[in-house]
Design an enzyme around this catalytic site. Structure first.
Site, PDB file in Angstrom:
ATOM      1  N   GLU A 426       0.985  -1.133  -0.016  1.00 56.06           N
ATOM      2  CA  GLU A 426      -0.138  -0.052   0.121  1.00 56.06           C
ATOM      3  C   GLU A 426       0.986   1.256  -0.145  1.00 56.06           C
ATOM      4  OE1 GLU A 426      -3.199  -0.011   2.900  1.00 56.06           O
ATOM      5  OE2 GLU A 426      -3.545   2.032   2.763  1.00 56.06           O
ATOM      6  N   ARG A 504      -7.001   3.569  13.758  1.00 58.37           N
ATOM      7  CA  ARG A 504      -7.851   2.475  13.570  1.00 58.37           C
ATOM      8  C   ARG A 504      -7.785   1.568  14.807  1.00 58.37           C
ATOM      9  NH1 ARG A 504     -10.988  -0.198   9.712  1.00 58.37           N
ATOM     10  NH2 ARG A 504     -10.661   1.015   8.127  1.00 58.37           N
ATOM     11  N   GLU A 896     -10.637  -8.098   5.155  1.00 51.90           N
ATOM     12  CA  GLU A 896      -9.903  -7.899   6.539  1.00 51.90           C
ATOM     13  C   GLU A 896     -10.434  -8.434   7.505  1.00 51.90           C
ATOM     14  OE1 GLU A 896      -9.285  -3.717   5.458  1.00 51.90           O
ATOM     15  OE2 GLU A 896      -7.302  -3.805   6.318  1.00 51.90           O
TER      16      GLU A 896
HETATM   17  N1  MTE Z   1      -6.646 -11.634  -0.337  1.00 52.09           N
HETATM   18  C1  MTE Z   1      -5.364 -12.065  -1.216  1.00 52.09           C
HETATM   19  N2  MTE Z   1      -5.553 -13.311  -1.880  1.00 52.09           N
HETATM   20  N3  MTE Z   1      -4.232 -11.357  -1.558  1.00 52.09           N
HETATM   21  C2  MTE Z   1      -4.263 -10.081  -0.902  1.00 52.09           C
HETATM   22  O1  MTE Z   1      -3.042  -9.434  -0.755  1.00 52.09           O
HETATM   23  N4  MTE Z   1      -5.137  -8.443   0.923  1.00 52.09           N
HETATM   24  C3  MTE Z   1      -6.198  -8.273   1.989  1.00 52.09           C
HETATM   25  C4  MTE Z   1      -7.531  -8.536   1.397  1.00 52.09           C
HETATM   26  N5  MTE Z   1      -7.427  -9.844   0.743  1.00 52.09           N
HETATM   27  C5  MTE Z   1      -5.338  -9.442   0.005  1.00 52.09           C
HETATM   28  C6  MTE Z   1      -6.531 -10.482   0.328  1.00 52.09           C
HETATM   29  C7  MTE Z   1      -6.060  -6.628   2.357  1.00 52.09           C
HETATM   30  S1  MTE Z   1      -5.139  -6.233   3.399  1.00 52.09           S
HETATM   31  C8  MTE Z   1      -7.306  -6.077   1.970  1.00 52.09           C
HETATM   32  S2  MTE Z   1      -7.437  -4.579   2.500  1.00 52.09           S
HETATM   33  C9  MTE Z   1      -8.325  -6.320   0.878  1.00 52.09           C
HETATM   34  O2  MTE Z   1      -8.129  -7.600   0.489  1.00 52.09           O
HETATM   35  C10 MTE Z   1      -8.213  -5.555  -0.310  1.00 52.09           C
HETATM   36  O3  MTE Z   1      -9.166  -5.809  -1.174  1.00 52.09           O
HETATM   37  P1  MTE Z   1     -10.617  -5.702  -1.268  1.00 52.09           P
HETATM   38  O4  MTE Z   1     -10.821  -4.261  -0.985  1.00 52.09           O
HETATM   39  O5  MTE Z   1     -11.008  -5.832  -2.669  1.00 52.09           O
HETATM   40  O6  MTE Z   1     -11.239  -6.520  -0.328  1.00 52.09           O
HETATM   41  N1  HPA Z   2      -7.299   1.142   5.739  1.00 56.43           N
HETATM   42  C1  HPA Z   2      -6.079   0.960   5.026  1.00 56.43           C
HETATM   43  N2  HPA Z   2      -5.626   2.062   4.316  1.00 56.43           N
HETATM   44  C2  HPA Z   2      -5.731   3.232   5.013  1.00 56.43           C
HETATM   45  C3  HPA Z   2      -6.508   3.420   5.964  1.00 56.43           C
HETATM   46  C4  HPA Z   2      -7.570   2.544   6.433  1.00 56.43           C
HETATM   47  O1  HPA Z   2      -8.374   2.469   7.256  1.00 56.43           O
HETATM   48  N3  HPA Z   2      -6.760   4.684   6.270  1.00 56.43           N
HETATM   49  C5  HPA Z   2      -5.542   5.161   5.502  1.00 56.43           C
HETATM   50  N4  HPA Z   2      -4.985   4.441   4.722  1.00 56.43           N
HETATM   51 MO1  MOS Z   3      -5.201  -3.385   3.458  1.00 58.97          MO
HETATM   52  S1  MOS Z   3      -4.231  -3.814   5.030  1.00 58.97           S
HETATM   53  O1  MOS Z   3      -6.099  -2.266   4.041  1.00 58.97           O
HETATM   54  O2  MOS Z   3      -4.080  -3.321   2.258  1.00 58.97           O
END
Ligand code: MTE
Ligand code: HPA
Ligand code: MOS
Length: 960
Positions: A426, A504, A896
């Site tokens: 990120e 958070r 998450e």
């Molecule tokens: N799932 C897989 N297979 N690989 C990933 O890197 N990242 C996680 C989650 N699931 C991840 C994952 C994280 S930290 C987040 S924030 C969300 O996926 C991001 O994707 P979304 O917003 O589409 O759920």
């Molecule tokens: N989640 C992930 N990334 C972020 C957030 C959060 O709540 N706030 C700022 N960056």
């Molecule tokens: Mo997920 S830790 O918000 O990429």
């Protein structure tokens, strides 16, 4: 060694010789083989009558892991009229010395003795003097390893004895639990999600269901290329001919002043060397960071983080040559004092004197694809393009613009897919792109920078460790009255997103409990570690784990189960929990897991088993959905009809959209489903091209679990626009297909591209506001989150108190999601998140500090898969159930939220340890830090063997 195996050794001329296994191992990684010799075969003698042989091993992880201690034991007994006498004995250990070791004194002691309980006690004493481990023995965990040598002999004694007439009668049945192997049935799982069958929703659902079948096909296509290795990741992209490879020049001091950096003369003579680039070569700004510019791309005067701060970048013709040259860059330092823990970082006086502590440990991200960027110039060096493995292409664009001094419009970052990000890409990927961009721009030549796994693990940061200090007031009935909480996180050497992560954690410091009076303060601690970063949950799990710790503490004080502590309907920051399904969810889980009966069975098991203990735990969770930084809650997508000439209709059926990074979480599949259903076209017609800053500008990183909500809404917006423009044509004629309609629209000069935009509505939070929950005086705004995803988990574990081994017998989770657009993905996400959470809570990360005897301060020991163990197949709960429960309104984010549910395993382990301690008279509360490694579990059990080695306040030292 234990059975007297013989090794047959042969040399290249055909000469052979034999040696006893016992004599084969000479020293650390040294065996009795001359050059030209190989070990040809191993001869194992047959067992004799009354000869008993057994093996033992304890490692961090069940599979694919070397032993912490292992042992082979063999005993030859002779039957006499009234007893069994030891005729011969052999006890060998691994993991206690530079090479495998025979316990010679123990052998000498045992031979000729009568095999009975007295013998055991004396043998254990002899063994303590036989296997000597110095306090600073490499490998650490000295007390634990000593205890394992004793525990294994203890187990061996019971194992042999229970096979011997005349001896077995003297062993209490409950002691046989030391001998029984863990029953390991086939892993089973269930996946449960609702399909509603009434009214118009049924129609919708049927549609989604059918889409789902097509979707599987679609997903299969995506996955197929991944499992066959055909899918390209950043490092797979072919460098243009003669492209350069980059390697980082890295520091090796926790905190030091840079006295000099050589001009690269030694590096310059290195094979294939092309150039060395340092801070002085940076064209515009050397200070980078997502939030405040407190980090240097290349260190100038000081280095502030232990393992490897970036000082410069070397480019060469190959990856290996670049690394070799980078190692030759000489840097001279003057050491400065370093801060290597949260405790060191904060002023001790700022604590409440009576507050209890709770330490939450970090976690390595361990995405399969390490960080990688390929950068090249275009148009005579006027534009810079790159392909990067990142969740935030726009941040790469920004950093590179900042470092090179070029406007962002001349910089493009593209990402097709990434091999996992989990938050680690990120923010922490951008400096790698920036480092690669400098030589690419200055040399006007393509440069690729891919981090090796160890470098990736050492320099790109981890999940934040946290320290919580709490004072809590509660009634005898378990109602929480007030909480005074201080939390700290270990940010490492720059701010990065550490403040947002701390926030958070603060937002999640109630987990699901009603706390009418609460004061919470948070502080970001700067330390000489690499900058720690986002990781699935973004501080939420750490905040909730602190909460669950004090909730369990209260439950312990009141001798009630934590499951009885009240839940709440208003958060401590004033956000009402609307449509909160926690109670329903909790009760359903309790019912489906037959909680009461499960408790009884666990108690029954524990009363019959002295050396194995079981326990169960249930943990609820609520996870706030939205970026906590308000402006990040906006997304754009571009949705294009496939423009192309030619008469093939199928070509007209093709749509593509951009933005939102696919990292394995299924975002592209989910959003493509939305587009396909908006136009009523097959999913296979929707193509998702790479995420690229020149197609969609100003976007937030793909993170915070809200992507399918946000990109789904934005794509729908774009689709609706196109549909509205097509509508006049569509209503004039009956078209056989969507493609036909599109052809006519094109001929009528209708714009077939849409720009969709979405901002999360009704969110906002002011940290300066004040409110009073009991008077319901809440000043706006108080809604950092659009909504919450709720979940709960039940788990049952069994521990082996003699070795610290554990396994999860049952883990059942319920997540409130609903109308899952794609149950295959949502179930996969909850399973993956749970197991990843289990890794955080039960496997480990090791850093050295001043008190560490064998890892030097600040060094990361676990910097590769050999030492760092993420969960593997046999860590999966034996019964692994997931239910997706229908939510009241819309679908919910899933990425998450389930991560924290693995804490049910952690608290069950803690309760199982408690059961073991109770048996030996320890009823006091005790702390258990994550991860609950075999060492921590075993040493907390405090039976006679442990008590002979440690005091009751012993605290195994894994440090972060
Ligand atoms: N799932 C897989 N297979 N690989 C990933 O890197 N990242 C996680 C989650 N699931 C991840 C994952 C994280 S930290 C987040 S924030 C969300 O996926 C991001 O994707 P979304 O917003 O589409 O759920
Ligand atoms: N989640 C992930 N990334 C972020 C957030 C959060 O709540 N706030 C700022 N960056
Ligand atoms: Mo997920 S830790 O918000 O990429």
């Amino acid at each position: 060694m234990a059975v007297g195996a013989k090794f047959l050794i042969i040399d290249s001329k055909g000469n052979s010789r034999t040696t006893l296994a016992e004599n084969f191992f000479l020293g650390y990684r040294k065996v009795d083989l001359a050059s030209g010799e190989i070990l040809l075969s191993v001869f194992l003698p047959w067992n004799k009558r009354f000869e008993y042989v057994k093996e033992f091993k304890q490692s961090h992880r069940k599979d694919d892991d070397i032993a912490i201690v292992n042992a082979g034991m063999c005993i030859q007994l002779q039957e006499t009229s009234e007893s069994w006498v030891v005729a011969d004995a052999s006890i060998a250990y691994g993991g206690v010395a530079p090479c495998s070791l025979s316990a010679k004194k123990a052998k000498g002691f045992l031979v000729g003795k009568v095999w009975d309980q007295n013998l055991l006690q004396d043998a254990l004493k002899v063994l303590q003097n036989d296997i000597l481990l110095k306090d600073d023995a490499p490998g650490g965990m000295v007390e634990f390893r000593k205890s394992l040598t004793l525990s294994f002999l203890f187990k061996f004694f019971l194992w042999v004895s229970h096979q011997l007439d005349g001896v077995k009668e003297s062993i209490p049945a409950s002691h046989l639990s030391a001998v029984h192997p863990v029953h390991h049935p086939t892993i089973t799982g269930s996946q449960d999600y609702e399909i509603m069958k009434h009214g118009h929703l049924w129609v919708l659902l049927r549609f989604i269901y059918l889409q789902n079948l097509r979707m599987l096909d679609y997903m299969f296509n995506i996955l197929y290329t991944q499992v066959t290795g055909e899918a390209e990741y950043a490092d797979d992209i072919q460098l243009p001919s003669n492209g350069f490879h980059a390697a980082l020049v890295l520091s090796r001091k926790p905190h030091a002043r840079i006295l000099s950096i050589d001009d690269g003369s030694e590096a310059m003579s290195s094979h294939g060397f092309v150039g060395l680039f340092l801070a002085k070569d940076v064209l515009a700004h050397n200070k980078i960071e997502p939030v405040v510019y407190d980090e240097e791309l290349f260190a100038t005067e000081y280095v502030t983080c232990v393992v490897f701060q970036v000082i410069g970048v070397v480019v060469a013709d190959t990856h290996e040559n670049a690394k070799a040259a980078a190692r030759k860059v000489n840097v001279k330092y003057e050491d400065l004092p370093a801060i290597l823990s949260i405790k060191e970082a904060i002023n001790a006086g700022s604590f409440h004197p009576n507050a209890e502590k709770c330490l939450i440990k970090g976690q390595e991200l361990f995405y399969l694809e390490p960080h990688s960027s390929l950068v090249w110039t275009l148009d005579g060096g006027n534009e810079v393009h790159m392909i990067s493995s990142t969740q935030a292409p726009q941040k790469h664009q920004k950093y590179v613009s900042h470092v090179l001094g070029l406007p962002m419009s001349k910089i493009v970052c593209k990402t097709k897919r990434i091999g996992g990000g989990f938050g680690g890409k990120e923010t922490r990927s951008a400096f790698i792109a920036a480092a690669a961009s400098l030589p690419a721009y200055l040399l006007n030549w393509p440069v690729k920078l891919t981090l090796d796994r160890d470098v990736d693990m050492m320099i790109t940061g981890q999940r934040h460790s946290f320290l919580g200090k709490y004072k809590v007031r509660f009634t005898n009935e378990g109602s929480v009255l007030a909480l005074d909480l201080e939390i700290y996180n270990n940010a490492g050497n720059s701010l990065d997103p550490s403040l947002a992560i701390l926030e958070r954690a603060m937002f999640h410091s109630d987990n699901v409990y009603y706390i009418p009076n609460m004061r919470i303060t948070g502080k970001v601690c700067f330390t000489n570690f690499p900058s720690h970063t986002a990781f699935r949950g973004f501080g939420g799990p750490q905040g909730m784990l602190i909460t669950e710790n004090w909730i369990h503490r209260i439950a312990d004080e009141l001798k009630m189960s934590s499951e009885e502590i009240k839940q709440g309907y208003i958060s401590h920051y004033g956000q009402q929990l609307e449509h909160c399904t926690l109670h329903q969810l909790w009760n359903e889980l309790k019912l489906s897991c037959d909680f009461v009966k499960a408790c009884e069975q666990v108690d029954l098991f524990n009363s019959h088993n002295c050396w194995k203990k079981r326990a169960i735990a249930m943990v609820p969770t609520k996870f706030g959905i939205s970026f906590t930084t308000k402006l990040m809650n906006q997304v754009i997508t571009i949705y294009n009809h496939g423009r192309c000439s030619g008469s093939c209709l199928y070509r007209w059926n093709c749509f593509s959209y951009q933005w939102g990074v696919e990292m394995g979480q299924g975002l592209h599949t989910k959003v493509a489903q939305i587009a396909a259903s908006a136009f009523n076209i097959p999913l296979s017609s929707v193509f998702i091209s790479d995420t690229s800053t020149d197609k969609v500008p100003n976007s937030s990183p793909t993170a915070a679990s809200a992507s399918s909500d946000m990109y789904g809404a934005a794509v729908l917006d774009a689709c609706e626009q196109i549909k509205a423009r097509m509508e006049p044509v569509a209503s004039r004629n009956n078209f056989n297909s969507f493609a036909e309609l599109a052809v006519v629209c094109f001929a009528e000069r209708i714009d077939l591209s849409g720009h969709g935009f979405f901002i999360t509505p009704d969110i906002g939070f002011d940290w300066k506001m004040e409110w009073n929950l009991s008077n319901k005086v809440i000043l706006e705004p108080h809604t950092p989150f659009r909504y919450f995803t709720y979940g709960a988990a039940f788990s049952e574990v069994e521990i082996d108190t003699l070795t610290g081994d554990f396994h999860t017998r049952v883990a059942s989770r319920i997540m409130v999601l609903v109308l899952s657009r794609n149950p295959a993905i949502d179930v996969g996400q909850t399973e993956g998140a749970f197991i990843q959470g289990l890794g955080w809570l039960a496997l480990e990360l090791k850093w050295g500090d001043a008190a560490h005897k064998w890892i030097s301060p600040g060094c990361l020991y676990t910097c590769g898969p050999g030492a760092y163990k993420i969960p593997s197949i046999n860590d999966v709960p034996l019964k692994f159930n997931v239910s997706l429960l229908k939510a009241i309104h819309s679908s919910k984010a899933v990425g998450e939220p389930p991560f924290f549910l693995a804490s049910a395993v952690f608290f069950a382990i803690k309760d199982a340890i408690r059961a073991a301690r109770l048996e030996v008279g320890w009823s006091d509360w005790f702390p258990l830090d994550n991860p609950a490694t075999p060492e921590r579990i075993r040493m907390a059990c405090l039976d006679d063997i442990a008590s002979s080695l440690i005091n009751s306040d012993f605290h195994p030292t894994l440090r972060v």
